[in-house]
Write a protein that holds these residues in place. Structure first.
Motif, PDB file in Angstrom:
ATOM      1  N   THR A  17       0.848  -1.185   0.000  1.00  0.00           N
ATOM      2  CA  THR A  17       0.000   0.000   0.000  1.00  0.00           C
ATOM      3  C   THR A  17       0.884   1.236   0.000  1.00  0.00           C
ATOM      4  OG1 THR A  17      -0.082   0.006   2.415  1.00  0.00           O
ATOM      5  CG2 THR A  17      -1.847  -1.144   1.265  1.00  0.00           C
ATOM      6  N   PHE A  18       0.314   2.319  -0.464  1.00  0.00           N
ATOM      7  CA  PHE A  18       1.022   3.588  -0.445  1.00  0.00           C
ATOM      8  C   PHE A  18       0.975   4.169   0.963  1.00  0.00           C
ATOM      9  CE2 PHE A  18      -0.204   3.432  -4.965  1.00  0.00           C
ATOM     10  CZ  PHE A  18       1.055   3.570  -5.518  1.00  0.00           C
ATOM     11  N   ILE A  19       1.962   4.959   1.282  1.00  0.00           N
ATOM     12  CA  ILE A  19       1.990   5.596   2.598  1.00  0.00           C
ATOM     13  C   ILE A  19       0.887   6.639   2.693  1.00  0.00           C
ATOM     14  CG2 ILE A  19       3.347   7.054   4.125  1.00  0.00           C
ATOM     15  CD1 ILE A  19       5.832   5.714   3.013  1.00  0.00           C
ATOM     16  N   PHE A  20       0.697   7.391   1.625  1.00  0.00           N
ATOM     17  CA  PHE A  20      -0.310   8.445   1.601  1.00  0.00           C
ATOM     18  C   PHE A  20      -1.496   8.010   0.763  1.00  0.00           C
ATOM     19  CE2 PHE A  20       3.695  11.019   1.932  1.00  0.00           C
ATOM     20  CZ  PHE A  20       3.520  11.343   3.263  1.00  0.00           C
ATOM     21  N   GLY A  21      -2.655   8.517   1.137  1.00  0.00           N
ATOM     22  CA  GLY A  21      -3.865   8.233   0.388  1.00  0.00           C
ATOM     23  C   GLY A  21      -4.173   9.355  -0.590  1.00  0.00           C
ATOM     24  N   ARG A  22      -5.290   9.213  -1.273  1.00  0.00           N
ATOM     25  CA  ARG A  22      -5.707  10.199  -2.274  1.00  0.00           C
ATOM     26  C   ARG A  22      -5.903  11.578  -1.645  1.00  0.00           C
ATOM     27  NH1 ARG A  22      -8.689   9.932  -7.289  1.00  0.00           N
ATOM     28  NH2 ARG A  22      -9.983  11.786  -7.499  1.00  0.00           N
ATOM     29  N   ARG A  23      -6.468  11.588  -0.446  1.00  0.00           N
ATOM     30  CA  ARG A  23      -6.716  12.852   0.258  1.00  0.00           C
ATOM     31  C   ARG A  23      -5.393  13.563   0.578  1.00  0.00           C
ATOM     32  NH1 ARG A  23      -9.274  13.396   6.188  1.00  0.00           N
ATOM     33  NH2 ARG A  23      -9.476  15.638   6.180  1.00  0.00           N
ATOM     34  N   ASN A  24      -4.370  12.802   0.986  1.00  0.00           N
ATOM     35  CA  ASN A  24      -3.066  13.382   1.294  1.00  0.00           C
ATOM     36  C   ASN A  24      -2.468  14.043   0.053  1.00  0.00           C
ATOM     37  OD1 ASN A  24      -3.356  10.760   3.075  1.00  0.00           O
ATOM     38  ND2 ASN A  24      -2.105  12.211   4.206  1.00  0.00           N
ATOM     39  N   TYR A  25      -2.513  13.341  -1.066  1.00  0.00           N
ATOM     40  CA  TYR A  25      -1.949  13.891  -2.297  1.00  0.00           C
ATOM     41  C   TYR A  25      -2.714  15.120  -2.772  1.00  0.00           C
ATOM     42  CZ  TYR A  25       1.114   9.877  -2.705  1.00  0.00           C
ATOM     43  OH  TYR A  25       2.086   8.943  -2.476  1.00  0.00           O
ATOM     44  N   LEU A  26      -4.026  15.130  -2.563  1.00  0.00           N
ATOM     45  CA  LEU A  26      -4.821  16.301  -2.936  1.00  0.00           C
ATOM     46  C   LEU A  26      -4.397  17.521  -2.126  1.00  0.00           C
ATOM     47  CD1 LEU A  26      -7.243  17.452  -4.509  1.00  0.00           C
ATOM     48  CD2 LEU A  26      -8.650  16.819  -2.557  1.00  0.00           C
ATOM     49  N   PHE A  27      -4.235  17.345  -0.811  1.00  0.00           N
ATOM     50  CA  PHE A  27      -3.791  18.462   0.027  1.00  0.00           C
ATOM     51  C   PHE A  27      -2.360  18.880  -0.318  1.00  0.00           C
ATOM     52  CE2 PHE A  27      -7.349  17.501   2.935  1.00  0.00           C
ATOM     53  CZ  PHE A  27      -7.841  18.784   3.066  1.00  0.00           C
ATOM     54  N   MET A  28      -1.511  17.922  -0.697  1.00  0.00           N
ATOM     55  CA  MET A  28      -0.148  18.275  -1.094  1.00  0.00           C
ATOM     56  C   MET A  28      -0.156  19.141  -2.355  1.00  0.00           C
ATOM     57  SD  MET A  28       2.172  14.948  -0.510  1.00  0.00           S
ATOM     58  CE  MET A  28       2.233  14.116   1.047  1.00  0.00           C
ATOM     59  N   LEU A  29      -0.995  18.794  -3.322  1.00  0.00           N
ATOM     60  CA  LEU A  29      -1.079  19.603  -4.536  1.00  0.00           C
ATOM     61  C   LEU A  29      -1.636  20.992  -4.249  1.00  0.00           C
ATOM     62  CD1 LEU A  29      -2.299  16.971  -7.148  1.00  0.00           C
ATOM     63  CD2 LEU A  29      -0.065  18.070  -7.006  1.00  0.00           C
ATOM     64  N   ILE A  30      -2.625  21.073  -3.367  1.00  0.00           N
ATOM     65  CA  ILE A  30      -3.168  22.380  -2.995  1.00  0.00           C
ATOM     66  C   ILE A  30      -2.088  23.216  -2.312  1.00  0.00           C
ATOM     67  CG2 ILE A  30      -4.807  23.540  -1.454  1.00  0.00           C
ATOM     68  CD1 ILE A  30      -6.749  21.201  -2.041  1.00  0.00           C
ATOM     69  N   GLY A  31      -1.333  22.607  -1.403  1.00  0.00           N
ATOM     70  CA  GLY A  31      -0.253  23.316  -0.712  1.00  0.00           C
ATOM     71  C   GLY A  31       0.815  23.807  -1.681  1.00  0.00           C
ATOM     72  N   LEU A  32       1.190  22.954  -2.640  1.00  0.00           N
ATOM     73  CA  LEU A  32       2.178  23.385  -3.641  1.00  0.00           C
ATOM     74  C   LEU A  32       1.651  24.532  -4.496  1.00  0.00           C
ATOM     75  CD1 LEU A  32       3.690  19.999  -4.838  1.00  0.00           C
ATOM     76  CD2 LEU A  32       4.813  21.794  -3.523  1.00  0.00           C
ATOM     77  N   GLY A  33       0.361  24.503  -4.808  1.00  0.00           N
ATOM     78  CA  GLY A  33      -0.235  25.595  -5.568  1.00  0.00           C
ATOM     79  C   GLY A  33      -0.224  26.909  -4.802  1.00  0.00           C
ATOM     80  N   VAL A  34      -0.518  26.847  -3.501  1.00  0.00           N
ATOM     81  CA  VAL A  34      -0.509  28.062  -2.670  1.00  0.00           C
ATOM     82  C   VAL A  34       0.912  28.602  -2.544  1.00  0.00           C
ATOM     83  CG1 VAL A  34      -0.954  28.938  -0.339  1.00  0.00           C
ATOM     84  CG2 VAL A  34      -2.610  27.439  -1.435  1.00  0.00           C
ATOM     85  N   ILE A  35       1.894  27.712  -2.374  1.00  0.00           N
ATOM     86  CA  ILE A  35       3.294  28.145  -2.303  1.00  0.00           C
ATOM     87  C   ILE A  35       3.717  28.796  -3.617  1.00  0.00           C
ATOM     88  CG2 ILE A  35       5.680  27.335  -2.120  1.00  0.00           C
ATOM     89  CD1 ILE A  35       4.629  25.193  -0.160  1.00  0.00           C
ATOM     90  N   ALA A  36       3.363  28.184  -4.742  1.00  0.00           N
ATOM     91  CA  ALA A  36       3.716  28.749  -6.053  1.00  0.00           C
ATOM     92  C   ALA A  36       3.057  30.112  -6.254  1.00  0.00           C
ATOM     93  CB  ALA A  36       3.309  27.783  -7.164  1.00  0.00           C
TER      94      ALA A  36
END
Length: 90
Positions: A17-36
């Motif tokens: 299994t992956f360490i992170f789930g779909r929800r984790n990756y979604l929040f990571m992408l949102i965080g990267l977008g806010v940083i950018a």
């Protein structure tokens, strides 16, 4: 006895299994977008001529808004990493 343990362990199938789930990756992408977005808002404000000072470099957007967005993005990244991936919404 050791051989029996090896056979038992080799017969068990572990589901990868992956360490992170779909929800984790979604929040990571949102965080990267806010940083950018924060870095984009911080860019610019310089002068084309090095002998001329441009006070636009010290405006509110570059001094206050952009760094706060970057810190907010890092906070979202920390939340994305620390949140439990198997948490179900009720």
């Amino acid at each position: 006895m050791g051989e029996q343990k090896r056979n038992i362990n080799s017969n068990q199938h572990h589901k990868e299994t992956f360490i992170f789930g779909r929800r984790n990756y979604l929040f990571m992408l949102i965080g990267l977008g806010v940083i950018a977005l924060g870095f984009l808002l911080m860019a610019g404000g310089g002068s084309d001529d090095p002998n001329v000072f441009n006070p636009e470099i010290y405006n509110w957007r570059r001094i206050r808004l952009a760094p706060m967005l970057i810190l907010l993005g890092f906070g979202i990244e920390v939340y994305a990493i620390l949140t439990h991936p198997d948490k179900k919404n009720n």
